[in-house]
Design a protein around this motif. Structure first.
Motif, PDB file in Angstrom:
ATOM      1  N   ASP A  25       0.829  -1.198   0.000  1.00  0.00           N
ATOM      2  CA  ASP A  25       0.000   0.000   0.000  1.00  0.00           C
ATOM      3  C   ASP A  25       0.870   1.257   0.000  1.00  0.00           C
ATOM      4  N   HIS A  46      -0.260   1.254  -8.959  1.00  0.00           N
ATOM      5  CA  HIS A  46       0.096   2.513  -9.616  1.00  0.00           C
ATOM      6  C   HIS A  46       0.084   3.626  -8.568  1.00  0.00           C
ATOM      7  N   TYR A  47       1.199   4.336  -8.468  1.00  0.00           N
ATOM      8  CA  TYR A  47       1.321   5.368  -7.438  1.00  0.00           C
ATOM      9  C   TYR A  47       1.847   6.663  -8.030  1.00  0.00           C
ATOM     10  N   ARG A  92      -5.156   6.740  -9.767  1.00  0.00           N
ATOM     11  CA  ARG A  92      -6.153   6.104 -10.630  1.00  0.00           C
ATOM     12  C   ARG A  92      -7.380   5.631  -9.872  1.00  0.00           C
ATOM     13  N   ASP A  93      -7.125   5.046  -8.710  1.00  0.00           N
ATOM     14  CA  ASP A  93      -8.206   4.427  -7.939  1.00  0.00           C
ATOM     15  C   ASP A  93      -7.686   4.271  -6.512  1.00  0.00           C
ATOM     16  N   PRO A  94      -8.452   4.649  -5.501  1.00  0.00           N
ATOM     17  CA  PRO A  94      -7.960   4.526  -4.124  1.00  0.00           C
ATOM     18  C   PRO A  94      -7.583   3.101  -3.737  1.00  0.00           C
ATOM     19  N   ASP A  95      -8.164   2.121  -4.405  1.00  0.00           N
ATOM     20  CA  ASP A  95      -7.882   0.722  -4.081  1.00  0.00           C
ATOM     21  C   ASP A  95      -6.782   0.122  -4.957  1.00  0.00           C
ATOM     22  N   ASP A  96      -6.232   0.929  -5.860  1.00  0.00           N
ATOM     23  CA  ASP A  96      -5.174   0.456  -6.755  1.00  0.00           C
ATOM     24  C   ASP A  96      -3.881   0.319  -5.967  1.00  0.00           C
ATOM     25  N   ASP A  97      -3.322  -0.885  -5.920  1.00  0.00           N
ATOM     26  CA  ASP A  97      -2.074  -1.096  -5.191  1.00  0.00           C
ATOM     27  C   ASP A  97      -0.903  -1.377  -6.128  1.00  0.00           C
ATOM     28  N   THR A 148       0.327   8.791  -3.324  1.00  0.00           N
ATOM     29  CA  THR A 148      -1.115   8.697  -3.564  1.00  0.00           C
ATOM     30  C   THR A 148      -1.380   7.649  -4.649  1.00  0.00           C
ATOM     31  N   THR A 149      -2.628   7.271  -4.757  1.00  0.00           N
ATOM     32  CA  THR A 149      -3.044   6.343  -5.812  1.00  0.00           C
ATOM     33  C   THR A 149      -3.966   7.122  -6.748  1.00  0.00           C
TER      34      THR A 149
END
Length: 77
Positions: free
Chosen positions: A2, A32-33, A25-30, A22-23
């Motif tokens: 995370d 792409h940062y 693209r999507d808050p749940d994307d683990d 931060t993420t």
């Protein structure tokens, strides 16, 4: 992995750094940062060298656990 783990890896190698992860693209994307690192360690270094310091801090996690990072590096004002 995370965002907090990504920040911790960078801070372990650049202890004076201010790191924001931060993420975008999507808050749940683990995978792409977006990473912003402000560190006095970057002073006098080229942008390529600054990015290499961050890549080195992430080590093999960058290829194994992280698909991509949008990296911004700066020196403190």
């Amino acid at each position: 992995m995370d965002a907090d783990e990504v920040a911790a890896l960078i801070e372990s190698e650049l202890p004076d750094a201010d790191v924001e992860v931060t993420t975008p693209r999507d808050p749940d994307d683990d995978k792409h940062y977006a990473v912003t690192v402000v560190s006095p360690a970057f002073e006098g270094k080229s942008l390529v060298d600054q990015h290499q310091l961050v890549h080195d801090a992430l080590g093999d996690r960058l290829t194994r656990d992280i698909h991509a990072i949008e990296l911004t590096t700066e020196t403190p004002d």
